[in-house]
Design a protein around this motif. Structure first.
Motif, mmCIF file in Angstrom:
data_model
loop_
_atom_site.group_PDB
_atom_site.id
_atom_site.type_symbol
_atom_site.label_atom_id
_atom_site.label_comp_id
_atom_site.label_asym_id
_atom_site.label_seq_id
_atom_site.Cartn_x
_atom_site.Cartn_y
_atom_site.Cartn_z
ATOM 1 N N PRO A 108 208.719 43.362 11.780
ATOM 2 C CA PRO A 108 207.752 42.281 11.595
ATOM 3 C C PRO A 108 208.411 40.904 11.566
ATOM 4 O O PRO A 108 207.884 39.948 12.134
ATOM 5 C CB PRO A 108 207.090 42.620 10.264
ATOM 6 C CG PRO A 108 207.223 44.106 10.152
ATOM 7 C CD PRO A 108 208.559 44.410 10.774
ATOM 8 N N GLY A 109 209.578 40.790 10.913
ATOM 9 C CA GLY A 109 210.262 39.502 10.841
ATOM 10 C C GLY A 109 210.643 38.967 12.204
ATOM 11 O O GLY A 109 210.515 37.780 12.479
ATOM 12 N N GLU A 110 211.125 39.845 13.088
ATOM 13 C CA GLU A 110 211.483 39.432 14.451
ATOM 14 C C GLU A 110 210.248 38.992 15.228
ATOM 15 O O GLU A 110 210.349 38.221 16.168
ATOM 16 C CB GLU A 110 212.157 40.579 15.190
ATOM 17 C CG GLU A 110 213.538 40.901 14.699
ATOM 18 C CD GLU A 110 214.114 42.146 15.368
ATOM 19 O OE1 GLU A 110 213.376 42.845 16.101
ATOM 20 O OE2 GLU A 110 215.289 42.425 15.138
ATOM 21 N N VAL A 114 207.178 37.445 8.573
ATOM 22 C CA VAL A 114 208.088 37.715 7.465
ATOM 23 C C VAL A 114 207.253 38.080 6.238
ATOM 24 O O VAL A 114 206.233 37.464 5.969
ATOM 25 C CB VAL A 114 208.967 36.479 7.174
ATOM 26 C CG1 VAL A 114 209.853 36.705 5.971
ATOM 27 C CG2 VAL A 114 209.785 36.125 8.408
ATOM 28 N N GLY A 115 207.678 39.106 5.492
ATOM 29 C CA GLY A 115 206.964 39.505 4.284
ATOM 30 C C GLY A 115 205.966 40.613 4.522
ATOM 31 O O GLY A 115 205.108 40.871 3.683
ATOM 32 N N LEU A 116 206.057 41.309 5.648
ATOM 33 C CA LEU A 116 205.187 42.434 5.949
ATOM 34 C C LEU A 116 206.063 43.648 6.225
ATOM 35 O O LEU A 116 207.127 43.518 6.817
ATOM 36 C CB LEU A 116 204.331 42.144 7.184
ATOM 37 C CG LEU A 116 203.377 43.284 7.525
ATOM 38 C CD1 LEU A 116 201.990 42.977 6.978
ATOM 39 C CD2 LEU A 116 203.336 43.532 9.011
ATOM 40 N N THR A 117 205.616 44.804 5.800
ATOM 41 C CA THR A 117 206.358 46.033 6.035
ATOM 42 C C THR A 117 205.457 47.050 6.725
ATOM 43 O O THR A 117 204.305 47.225 6.322
ATOM 44 C CB THR A 117 206.838 46.645 4.693
ATOM 45 O OG1 THR A 117 207.660 45.686 4.030
ATOM 46 C CG2 THR A 117 207.608 47.919 4.906
ATOM 47 N N ALA A 130 208.635 54.847 7.108
ATOM 48 C CA ALA A 130 209.671 53.846 7.359
ATOM 49 C C ALA A 130 210.221 53.953 8.776
ATOM 50 O O ALA A 130 211.407 54.182 8.990
ATOM 51 C CB ALA A 130 210.796 53.990 6.330
ATOM 52 N N PRO A 131 209.359 53.762 9.787
ATOM 53 C CA PRO A 131 209.809 53.923 11.168
ATOM 54 C C PRO A 131 210.846 52.867 11.553
ATOM 55 O O PRO A 131 210.790 51.738 11.106
ATOM 56 C CB PRO A 131 208.531 53.757 11.983
ATOM 57 C CG PRO A 131 207.635 52.940 11.110
ATOM 58 C CD PRO A 131 207.971 53.329 9.705
ATOM 59 N N ALA A 132 211.784 53.290 12.385
ATOM 60 C CA ALA A 132 212.830 52.392 12.879
ATOM 61 C C ALA A 132 212.225 51.403 13.871
ATOM 62 O O ALA A 132 211.179 51.669 14.468
ATOM 63 C CB ALA A 132 213.926 53.210 13.555
ATOM 64 N N PRO A 133 212.883 50.260 14.090
ATOM 65 C CA PRO A 133 212.367 49.255 15.029
ATOM 66 C C PRO A 133 212.175 49.789 16.453
ATOM 67 O O PRO A 133 211.330 49.309 17.185
ATOM 68 C CB PRO A 133 213.418 48.154 14.999
ATOM 69 C CG PRO A 133 214.080 48.291 13.673
ATOM 70 C CD PRO A 133 214.064 49.772 13.374
ATOM 71 N N ASP A 134 212.961 50.818 16.849
ATOM 72 C CA ASP A 134 212.823 51.347 18.205
ATOM 73 C C ASP A 134 211.763 52.444 18.321
ATOM 74 O O ASP A 134 211.596 53.042 19.380
ATOM 75 C CB ASP A 134 214.170 51.840 18.729
ATOM 76 C CG ASP A 134 214.735 53.011 17.935
ATOM 77 O OD1 ASP A 134 214.204 53.329 16.844
ATOM 78 O OD2 ASP A 134 215.725 53.610 18.405
ATOM 79 N N GLY A 147 201.599 44.097 2.788
ATOM 80 C CA GLY A 147 201.960 42.696 2.673
ATOM 81 C C GLY A 147 200.807 41.927 2.073
ATOM 82 O O GLY A 147 199.819 42.519 1.629
ATOM 83 N N SER A 148 200.903 40.620 2.072
ATOM 84 C CA SER A 148 199.785 39.816 1.581
ATOM 85 C C SER A 148 198.618 40.008 2.543
ATOM 86 O O SER A 148 198.821 40.339 3.723
ATOM 87 C CB SER A 148 200.173 38.343 1.513
ATOM 88 O OG SER A 148 200.315 37.823 2.819
ATOM 89 N N PRO A 149 197.389 39.800 2.087
ATOM 90 C CA PRO A 149 196.246 39.948 2.989
ATOM 91 C C PRO A 149 196.377 39.081 4.249
ATOM 92 O O PRO A 149 196.011 39.508 5.340
ATOM 93 C CB PRO A 149 195.052 39.505 2.135
ATOM 94 C CG PRO A 149 195.476 39.794 0.728
ATOM 95 C CD PRO A 149 196.960 39.525 0.705
ATOM 96 N N GLU A 150 196.945 37.883 4.105
ATOM 97 C CA GLU A 150 197.120 37.000 5.253
ATOM 98 C C GLU A 150 198.116 37.585 6.252
ATOM 99 O O GLU A 150 197.924 37.493 7.462
ATOM 100 C CB GLU A 150 197.601 35.610 4.804
ATOM 101 C CG GLU A 150 196.621 34.872 3.924
ATOM 102 C CD GLU A 150 196.631 35.345 2.453
ATOM 103 O OE1 GLU A 150 197.621 35.961 1.998
ATOM 104 O OE2 GLU A 150 195.624 35.116 1.777
ATOM 105 N N LYS A 151 199.221 38.155 5.747
ATOM 106 C CA LYS A 151 200.238 38.743 6.627
ATOM 107 C C LYS A 151 199.682 39.974 7.336
ATOM 108 O O LYS A 151 199.968 40.192 8.508
ATOM 109 C CB LYS A 151 201.496 39.124 5.831
ATOM 110 C CG LYS A 151 202.147 37.979 5.098
ATOM 111 C CD LYS A 151 202.871 37.046 6.024
ATOM 112 C CE LYS A 151 203.373 35.853 5.250
ATOM 113 N NZ LYS A 151 204.739 35.535 5.388
#
Length: 178
Positions: A108-110, A114-117, A130-134, A147-151
């Motif tokens: 998410p950060g890329e 930022v601040g979302l999982t 917890a899936p990997a980025p690939d 994450g926050s509702p906005e994120k």
């Protein structure tokens, strides 16, 4: 009197179900984010003609349906008890025309969130925590995010269209000389 089963769905909300006289099941998933899913399905899992219908309702639509059916606000009250301020955990079901379909999940950060999982990807009957980025996302997958509702809303917009809203304040956050 109808026997209603209440099941807490950790990080999602609350599922209420009951069995109808003709053997079907009716359920409502009250999400922490405020929207609800109305679902109906056959009670007999081995039946050849099992059917399932799912309908996503926003908060206003859910209230309207409850009023039309003569419901109370018990579900709303119970859902409010389960909420954690500032945290939204919700799921996104990937459709064929969504931007994320066929793509690697990335981080998410890329992607500018930022601040979302991404907590897990559910595929069929199995979860990929917890899936990997690939990790490659396919239509029919369900992404569980926190994450926050906005994120969460921003992530859902990205998953659907590939676009992220640009904030004017981002230039203020840039490092000096950058």
């Amino acid at each position: 009197m109808v026997d209603v089963r209440r099941v807490k769905l950790p990080g999602v909300g609350v599922l209420h179900t009951f069995v109808t006289d003709d053997g079907g099941k009716v359920g409502v998933i009250a999400h922490r984010s405020g929207h609800s899913d109305l679902i109906t399905f056959s009670d007999d899992e081995d039946a050849a003609d099992v059917t399932k219908v799912s309908l996503r309702l926003n908060e206003d639509e859910a209230h309207t349906l409850a009023e039309l059916l003569g419901g109370t606000q018990i579900t709303e009250s119970l859902t409010a008890l389960d909420q954690i301020p500032g945290l939204s955990i919700d799921w996104f079901t990937v459709d064929y025309d969504d931007h994320i379909a066929g793509q690697q999940l990335g981080t998410p950060g890329e992607r500018g969130i930022v601040g979302l999982t991404v907590v897990a990807v559910v595929r069929g009957e199995s979860a990929n925590p917890a899936p990997a980025p690939d990790f490659k996302v396919f239509p029919g997958d369900t992404l569980v995010v926190a994450g926050s509702p906005e994120k969460v809303a921003k992530a859902f917009a990205f998953f659907r269209s590939g676009d992220l809203p640009v904030r004017a304040a981002q230039s203020v956050d840039a490092p000096p000389g950058g």
